[in-house]
Design an enzyme around this catalytic site. Structure first.
Site, PDB file in Angstrom:
ATOM      1  N   ARG A  40      -2.496 -37.950 -28.546  1.00  0.00           N
ATOM      2  CA  ARG A  40      -2.602 -36.894 -27.782  1.00  0.00           C
ATOM      3  C   ARG A  40      -1.521 -35.743 -28.229  1.00  0.00           C
ATOM      4  O   ARG A  40      -1.574 -34.669 -27.761  1.00  0.00           O
ATOM      5  CB  ARG A  40      -2.070 -37.231 -26.158  1.00  0.00           C
ATOM      6  CG  ARG A  40      -2.914 -38.212 -25.604  1.00  0.00           C
ATOM      7  CD  ARG A  40      -4.453 -37.806 -25.614  1.00  0.00           C
ATOM      8  NE  ARG A  40      -4.968 -38.583 -26.700  1.00  0.00           N
ATOM      9  CZ  ARG A  40      -6.230 -38.255 -27.118  1.00  0.00           C
ATOM     10  NH1 ARG A  40      -6.756 -37.342 -26.474  1.00  0.00           N
ATOM     11  NH2 ARG A  40      -6.797 -39.173 -28.182  1.00  0.00           N
TER      12      ARG A  40
ATOM     13  N   LYS B  85     -14.669 -33.790 -31.329  1.00  0.00           N
ATOM     14  CA  LYS B  85     -15.988 -34.351 -30.841  1.00  0.00           C
ATOM     15  C   LYS B  85     -16.271 -33.679 -29.255  1.00  0.00           C
ATOM     16  O   LYS B  85     -17.509 -33.185 -29.182  1.00  0.00           O
ATOM     17  CB  LYS B  85     -15.651 -35.756 -30.305  1.00  0.00           C
ATOM     18  CG  LYS B  85     -15.478 -36.706 -31.471  1.00  0.00           C
ATOM     19  CD  LYS B  85     -15.400 -38.319 -31.313  1.00  0.00           C
ATOM     20  CE  LYS B  85     -13.965 -38.475 -30.369  1.00  0.00           C
ATOM     21  NZ  LYS B  85     -12.897 -38.271 -30.998  1.00  0.00           N
ATOM     22  N   THR B  86     -15.442 -33.514 -28.505  1.00  0.00           N
ATOM     23  CA  THR B  86     -15.378 -32.666 -27.395  1.00  0.00           C
ATOM     24  C   THR B  86     -15.845 -31.315 -27.726  1.00  0.00           C
ATOM     25  O   THR B  86     -16.818 -30.707 -26.964  1.00  0.00           O
ATOM     26  CB  THR B  86     -14.299 -32.765 -26.273  1.00  0.00           C
ATOM     27  OG1 THR B  86     -13.786 -34.172 -26.065  1.00  0.00           O
ATOM     28  CG2 THR B  86     -14.549 -31.918 -25.044  1.00  0.00           C
TER      29      THR B  86
ATOM     30  N   ASP C 278     -19.737 -37.690 -23.421  1.00  0.00           N
ATOM     31  CA  ASP C 278     -18.564 -37.550 -24.351  1.00  0.00           C
ATOM     32  C   ASP C 278     -17.806 -39.042 -23.873  1.00  0.00           C
ATOM     33  O   ASP C 278     -18.323 -39.689 -23.026  1.00  0.00           O
ATOM     34  CB  ASP C 278     -17.658 -36.662 -23.554  1.00  0.00           C
ATOM     35  CG  ASP C 278     -16.385 -36.300 -24.464  1.00  0.00           C
ATOM     36  OD1 ASP C 278     -16.255 -36.848 -25.440  1.00  0.00           O
ATOM     37  OD2 ASP C 278     -15.686 -35.389 -24.235  1.00  0.00           O
ATOM     38  N   GLU C 279     -16.761 -39.477 -24.835  1.00  0.00           N
ATOM     39  CA  GLU C 279     -16.353 -40.781 -24.396  1.00  0.00           C
ATOM     40  C   GLU C 279     -17.364 -41.811 -24.604  1.00  0.00           C
ATOM     41  O   GLU C 279     -17.093 -42.531 -23.858  1.00  0.00           O
ATOM     42  CB  GLU C 279     -15.370 -40.784 -23.344  1.00  0.00           C
ATOM     43  CG  GLU C 279     -14.286 -39.524 -23.228  1.00  0.00           C
ATOM     44  CD  GLU C 279     -13.303 -39.687 -24.089  1.00  0.00           C
ATOM     45  OE1 GLU C 279     -12.965 -40.757 -24.880  1.00  0.00           O
ATOM     46  OE2 GLU C 279     -12.412 -38.748 -24.265  1.00  0.00           O
TER      47      GLU C 279
ATOM     48  N   GLN D 146     -10.674 -45.587 -29.847  1.00  0.00           N
ATOM     49  CA  GLN D 146     -10.179 -45.160 -28.435  1.00  0.00           C
ATOM     50  C   GLN D 146     -11.022 -45.876 -27.206  1.00  0.00           C
ATOM     51  O   GLN D 146     -10.809 -45.531 -26.097  1.00  0.00           O
ATOM     52  CB  GLN D 146     -10.439 -43.672 -28.341  1.00  0.00           C
ATOM     53  CG  GLN D 146      -9.514 -42.873 -29.339  1.00  0.00           C
ATOM     54  CD  GLN D 146      -9.726 -41.568 -28.671  1.00  0.00           C
ATOM     55  OE1 GLN D 146      -9.092 -41.029 -27.943  1.00  0.00           O
ATOM     56  NE2 GLN D 146     -10.216 -40.751 -29.971  1.00  0.00           N
TER      57      GLN D 146
HETATM   58  P1  ATP Z   1     -10.400 -37.179 -28.463  1.00  0.00           P
HETATM   59  O1  ATP Z   1     -10.848 -38.012 -29.359  1.00  0.00           O
HETATM   60  O2  ATP Z   1      -8.788 -36.994 -28.122  1.00  0.00           O
HETATM   61  O3  ATP Z   1     -11.078 -36.926 -27.336  1.00  0.00           O
HETATM   62  P2  ATP Z   1     -11.700 -34.632 -29.834  1.00  0.00           P
HETATM   63  O4  ATP Z   1     -12.494 -35.360 -30.962  1.00  0.00           O
HETATM   64  O5  ATP Z   1     -12.658 -34.706 -28.749  1.00  0.00           O
HETATM   65  O6  ATP Z   1     -10.416 -35.571 -29.487  1.00  0.00           O
HETATM   66  P3  ATP Z   1     -11.156 -32.180 -29.470  1.00  0.00           P
HETATM   67  O7  ATP Z   1     -10.482 -32.167 -28.018  1.00  0.00           O
HETATM   68  O8  ATP Z   1     -12.507 -31.663 -29.396  1.00  0.00           O
HETATM   69  O9  ATP Z   1     -11.354 -33.359 -30.099  1.00  0.00           O
HETATM   70  O10 ATP Z   1     -10.411 -31.119 -30.671  1.00  0.00           O
HETATM   71  C1  ATP Z   1      -9.201 -31.204 -30.959  1.00  0.00           C
HETATM   72  C2  ATP Z   1      -8.292 -30.006 -31.210  1.00  0.00           C
HETATM   73  O11 ATP Z   1      -8.696 -29.409 -32.383  1.00  0.00           O
HETATM   74  C3  ATP Z   1      -8.686 -29.100 -29.980  1.00  0.00           C
HETATM   75  O12 ATP Z   1      -7.633 -28.406 -29.698  1.00  0.00           O
HETATM   76  C4  ATP Z   1      -9.749 -28.372 -30.516  1.00  0.00           C
HETATM   77  O13 ATP Z   1      -9.957 -26.851 -30.183  1.00  0.00           O
HETATM   78  C5  ATP Z   1      -9.338 -28.250 -32.062  1.00  0.00           C
HETATM   79  N1  ATP Z   1     -10.351 -28.049 -33.105  1.00  0.00           N
HETATM   80  C6  ATP Z   1     -11.455 -28.840 -33.102  1.00  0.00           C
HETATM   81  N2  ATP Z   1     -12.335 -28.337 -34.234  1.00  0.00           N
HETATM   82  C7  ATP Z   1     -11.730 -27.238 -34.748  1.00  0.00           C
HETATM   83  C8  ATP Z   1     -12.164 -26.567 -36.003  1.00  0.00           C
HETATM   84  N3  ATP Z   1     -12.954 -26.432 -36.431  1.00  0.00           N
HETATM   85  N4  ATP Z   1     -11.104 -25.186 -35.928  1.00  0.00           N
HETATM   86  C9  ATP Z   1     -10.100 -25.190 -35.393  1.00  0.00           C
HETATM   87  N5  ATP Z   1      -9.653 -26.127 -34.119  1.00  0.00           N
HETATM   88  C10 ATP Z   1     -10.166 -27.184 -33.925  1.00  0.00           C
HETATM   89 MG    MG Z   2     -12.580 -35.545 -26.643  1.00  0.00          MG
END
Ligand code: ATP
Ligand code: MG
Length: 715
Positions: free
Chosen positions: A605, A35-36, A221-222, A252
């Site tokens: 995490r 997402k981020t 975000d969040e 979350q």
């Molecule tokens: P959270 O809910 O904990 O905030 P999130 O959904 O924001 O998580 P991110 O932090 O953006 O998730 O991504 C999680 C991990 O996965 C990061 O290390 C990111 O670089 C990696 N990632 C995300 N998408 C891809 C992709 N398409 N290919 C490779 N790595 C990815």
């Molecule tokens: Mg995130």
């Protein structure tokens, strides 16, 4: 920056989100699904591929740390400066707006911000003036009441208590009196920043229009943790346009207790036109076992929008539970595993210890210190709340405003300069009768009240500050800060303490200069950056300013603070009934569900390896508690609700064995991985607390805890 760099490492759904045509978008997806990452890449795509000006972008997130990370990720992806974008927390951006538009907000230009402690102090004072006994009217409860009302957008003058409800009527009285005092002092608390920024935009149509024209994209975000006023803020800025890009995860949502409304996820879809919903289902962060543990746990919650989350990872053996016999043994276990992990993976910042309440950090800090493992505590004693920083701020404040009596008193006392408590008390009395500030009282206090020596000391002090004020005219902010700190002699004073804290404290003082430099850079777009603005902001930024020397360090933080972050190795400690879930949530089903989401946040995490630890007995505030039950969450992560298939890869770790102490003898030669060869001079203690004094050829004599030191005998 070419398009491949922006879209290259995205899956289909992520790509769809990043490149979606302008419109309202809601990305609803589980932890670690990108997402981020999507939010950051969306900004890069807009700026580089859609010719969107950086200054038309506003991106909001939840904590200062997350905001800093967002800026870092953006800078890494983009070739040019992001200083024109508004990237920050809701509070930070509201503050920025009020700094620029203080006139429209009808507040003094040099308004100050009250942090939570300042706010509580002011509430106590208000209650005192209203003759309300703090025992019957706990100030913390009042504080909660006031902040809650503000977060709901409610001003005291528009509220009335139900007939005969004395409690409510009294709360409203305090709220009103507190508000009046804040207005006359020119002070804003955190909740006020959001509320006032919202009202200022709402009540100044040309201003609102200006920002609506400016911000063509609002990214959040969040999103699941936005509260009423934050959501209202977004809608106001959007003004019916289709420009919101919100990412979030209902599983979350962990700030319900502070007024966050997960319902905003649904409201967004109802309130805004044409909201497109995109789901991301692949988790890239964690191994299969970690993800299954998380999925299993969260399946026990009823209030869910429902999501699928899978991973391509096949790593099965990575969630372990440790049942410690007491809290010391728990800390030992964690330290031992950190040593094992770091022998293969030297970057300690890859390791996090997460706990439910911040008081739990102490135990781990001690164990890490003993084992000589560098660590960093987030949100422990906050940077701006450290004594030496408060001292330095007192000097800075006094240069900015000599009539600040609280700062006068603090700075006069440290470093010691012949101005004692009696002198200050007499000066205070005199100032009170004269109706003047302490500063003014120095010039008028008769020598038969104070005596020549004390008056001389006071005059030397005020003269020093006066010349500082002259000498810092026209200097850049960080030069001003550096000059004042140096002249205050605080670094010399703390350096002379020799109590083991001197290096830390001097580093922190030096870091304050860096903080001011970073601040000037970030706020460069707001017309002028001066000491006043920096000081007001220090309250807001207090959360988690890093000490630069500890970047290669194990990360300690509460589960709440870990939101959005990721670490290869994670320990969730104190996973016990009463502690996690915390007993204060036992009475409400919503409370337990929120705790479970917090546990879900913690588990997700972890990237490679996760440990959950619990102890059978534990000392809390000096009392020994035994027969502690493991948390219900531990059972829940073993099997999905309603399913009979327990997850097999879940394993209990055998008790950690102390190093065999018996083959260490005084006089034996040993090998230590860092200090090399040494000779044992002394042995003391037993079991896990046994220590050896060793003389190393190159590093001198050291006491080491045998259980952690991994000494190899050579003879
Ligand atoms: P959270 O809910 O904990 O905030 P999130 O959904 O924001 O998580 P991110 O932090 O953006 O998730 O991504 C999680 C991990 O996965 C990061 O290390 C990111 O670089 C990696 N990632 C995300 N998408 C891809 C992709 N398409 N290919 C490779 N790595 C990815
Ligand atoms: Mg995130």
């Amino acid at each position: 920056m070419n398009i491949d760099q922006i879209l290259g490492k995205l899956n289909k759904a992520q790509n769809q989100a990043v490149t979606a045509p302008l419109g309202n978008l809601l990305i609803l997806a589980g932890a670690g699904s990108g997402k981020t990452r999507v939010l950051v890449h969306r900004i890069a795509w807009l700026v580089t591929q859609q010719q969107v000006q950086p200054h038309s972008i506003m991106a909001v997130t939840f904590t200062n740390k997350a905001a800093r990370e967002l800026r870092e990720r953006l800078s890494a992806l983009l070739d040019y400066s992001i200083s024109d974008m508004w990237v920050g927390t809701f509070h930070g951006l509201a503050h920025k707006l009020l700094r620029i538009h203080w006139e429209q907000a009808k507040i003094p230009r040099d308004f100050q911000i009250l942090d939570a402690d300042d706010q509580l102090r002011l509430i106590k004072r208000v209650q005192l003036s209203l003759n309300l006994d703090p025992k019957a009217w706990p100030p913390r409860k009042t504080q909660w009441f006031i902040n809650h009302k503000k977060d709901e957008g409610q001003r005291p003058q528009y509220l009335s208590a139900p007939e005969g409800d004395r409690y409510h009527a009294t709360m409203l009285n305090i709220y009103q009196a507190y508000h009046d005092l804040c207005v006359s002092n020119g002070q804003l608390d955190f909740a006020e920043l959001l509320l006032l920024a919202h009202e200022t935009l709402r009540d100044n149509p040309p201003l609102l229009q200006h920002y609506q024209m400016r911000f063509k994209h609002l990214l959040v975000d969040e999103f699941q943790d936005t509260n009423t006023i934050q959501y209202a803020w977004l809608r106001l800025l959007a003004g019916g346009r289709e420009c919101i890009f919100a990412v979030g995860d209902d599983d979350q949502a962990i700030y319900g207790w502070r007024g966050a409304r997960v319902e905003n996820i649904q409201s967004l879809q109802n309130d805004l036109s044409n909201t497109q919903l995109i789901r991301l289902e692949q988790n890239y962060r964690s191994t299969k076992a970690i993800l299954e543990a998380a999925n299993s746990l969260i399946s026990y919650n009823n209030a869910r929008l429902g999501k699928t989350l899978w991973t391509a990872s096949t790593n099965e053996d990575s969630v372990e539970i440790y049942n410690a016999y007491n809290e010391l043994n728990e800390a030992e276990f964690v330290v031992k595993n950190i040593l094992d992990f770091s022998s293969k993976n030297p970057n300690l910042a890859n390791i996090a210890i997460l706990y439910r309440t911040s008081s739990q950090s102490q135990l781990f800090e001690e164990a890490l210190l003993q084992a000589q493992i560098p660590y960093r505590v987030y949100g422990g004693v906050k940077f701006f709340e450290r004594a030496e920083i408060k001292d330095a701020l007192a000097y800075l404040r006094l240069v900015a405003n000599p009539h600040d009596d609280i700062s006068f008193e603090r700075a006069a006392g440290i470093p010691p300069k012949g101005i004692g408590k009696r002198t200050i008390d007499l000066l205070k009395n005199h100032a009170m009768t004269e109706g003047s500030s302490l500063w003014q009282a120095v010039a008028t206090i008769p020598s038969d009240i104070l005596g020549k020596r004390a008056i001389n000391a006071l005059e030397t002090f005020t003269k020093m500050l006066e010349s500082l004020r002259n000498e810092t005219q026209g200097l850049e902010l960080f030069q001003t800060v550096a000059k004042i700190i140096e002249t205050s002699k605080l670094p010399d004073y703390y350096g002379s303490l020799k109590d083991g804290t001197e290096i830390d404290r001097q580093d922190n003082l030096a870091e304050l200069v860096n903080v001011s430099r970073r601040f000037a850079r970030e706020y460069g777009t707001v017309s002028e950056v001066n000491l006043d603005i920096f000081l007001a902001n220090s309250a807001l930024e207090a959360e988690d300013t890093a000490n630069p020397n500890t970047s290669n360090a194990v990360q300690l933080m509460t589960l709440h603070a870990a939101k959005g972050l990721e670490f290869p190795l994670v320990f969730i400690v104190g996973v016990e009934e009463g502690l996690f879930p915390h007993q204060m949530c036992f009475n409400s089903p919503n409370g337990i569900e929120e705790e479970r989401r917090l546990c879900y946040v913690g588990i997700t995490r972890a990237m490679q390896k996760l440990y959950l630890t619990h102890a059978k007995s534990r000392r809390i505030y000096g009392n020994e508690y035994s027969h502690i039950q493991p948390s219900r969450f531990i059972e829940e992560i073993k099997g999905v609700k309603g399913s009979k298939d327990a997850i097999p890869q879940f394993k209990h770790v055998p008790k950690y064995q102390d190093k065999n102490v018996s083959n260490l003898r005084i006089g034996r030669r040993v090998m230590h991985s860092k200090f090399g060869v040494g000779t044992i001079l002394n042995l003391e203690g037993q079991g896990s607390s046994a220590r050896a004094q060793v003389h190393f050829l190159r590093f001198g004599t050291k006491w080491l805890v045998i259980a952690y030191a991994n000494l190899e005998t050579l003879d």
